[in-house]
Motif scaffolding. Structure first.
Motif, short mmCIF file in Angstrom:
data_model
loop_
_atom_site.label_atom_id
_atom_site.label_comp_id
_atom_site.label_asym_id
_atom_site.label_seq_id
_atom_site.Cartn_x
_atom_site.Cartn_y
_atom_site.Cartn_z
N ALA A 127 0.84 -1.19 0.00
CA ALA A 127 0.00 0.00 0.00
C ALA A 127 0.88 1.24 0.00
O ALA A 127 2.03 1.20 0.44
CB ALA A 127 -0.92 0.02 1.22
N MET A 128 0.31 2.33 -0.48
CA MET A 128 0.99 3.62 -0.43
C MET A 128 -0.01 4.67 -0.02
O MET A 128 -1.21 4.55 -0.29
CB MET A 128 1.59 3.97 -1.79
N GLY A 129 0.50 5.69 0.61
CA GLY A 129 -0.41 6.74 1.07
C GLY A 129 0.27 8.08 1.08
O GLY A 129 1.49 8.20 1.01
N TRP A 130 -0.58 9.10 1.14
CA TRP A 130 -0.12 10.48 1.28
C TRP A 130 -0.59 11.02 2.62
O TRP A 130 -1.75 10.83 3.01
CB TRP A 130 -0.68 11.35 0.16
N GLY B 40 4.17 22.59 13.40
CA GLY B 40 3.60 22.48 14.72
C GLY B 40 2.44 21.52 14.82
O GLY B 40 1.89 21.31 15.91
N GLY B 41 2.05 20.93 13.71
CA GLY B 41 0.91 20.02 13.71
C GLY B 41 1.32 18.58 13.57
O GLY B 41 2.50 18.26 13.41
N GLN B 42 0.34 17.71 13.64
CA GLN B 42 0.63 16.29 13.48
C GLN B 42 0.51 15.91 12.01
O GLN B 42 -0.05 16.65 11.20
CB GLN B 42 -0.33 15.46 14.32
N ARG B 43 1.06 14.74 11.71
CA ARG B 43 0.97 14.24 10.35
C ARG B 43 -0.38 13.56 10.18
O ARG B 43 -0.72 12.62 10.90
CB ARG B 43 2.10 13.26 10.09
N ASP B 44 -1.16 14.04 9.23
CA ASP B 44 -2.52 13.54 9.03
C ASP B 44 -2.63 12.78 7.71
O ASP B 44 -2.04 13.19 6.70
CB ASP B 44 -3.54 14.68 9.02
N LEU B 45 -3.44 11.76 7.70
CA LEU B 45 -3.70 11.01 6.49
C LEU B 45 -4.48 11.88 5.50
O LEU B 45 -5.46 12.53 5.84
CB LEU B 45 -4.52 9.76 6.79
#
Length: 119
Positions: free
Chosen positions: A33-36, A42-47
């Motif tokens: 699988a691959m995703g962006w 200052g924020g979190q990494r979001d899907l």
């Protein structure tokens, strides 16, 4: 060695479109699988969106209808087509690859590409 390389980021105006690409190159790495994902300072990494190479996709609700993920299995490449971009979409977009090396599940990140939406 596994390499995850993104391209396609840049500066666009609100309402415009942009397409990101990500290619995985690796020996003995079976891609699943691959995703962006995206992250603001200052924020979190979001899907943003994720695709299983042989089938299903899932996307963050807030971006459904504007962002579309697709994959070219033969090229180990995933694309993120972004349309109707808004200033709130400004972020570093990172590609994530999941798969197997032998029996071991592995995952890898790209270096990220900046997307800036501004008039």
């Amino acid at each position: 060695q596994v390499r995850v390389v993104e391209s396609g980021g840049g500066l666009v105006k609100p309402g415009e479109s942009l397409r990101l690409s990500c290619t995985v190159s690796a020996n003995r790495f079976r891609l699943y699988a691959m995703g962006w994902y995206r992250q603001v300072p200052g924020g979190q990494r979001d899907l943003v969106a994720r695709i299983i190479i042989d089938g299903n996709t899932n996307s963050a609700d807030s971006m459904k209808g504007r962002f579309t993920i697709s994959a070219d299995k033969a090229k180990n490449t995933v694309y993120l087509q972004m349309s109707s971009l808004e200033p709130e979409d400004t972020a570093v977009y990172s590609c994530h690859a999941e798969g197997n090396v032998g029996d071991a599940m592995m995952d890898y990140w790209g270096q990220g590409t900046q997307v800036t939406v501004s008039s």
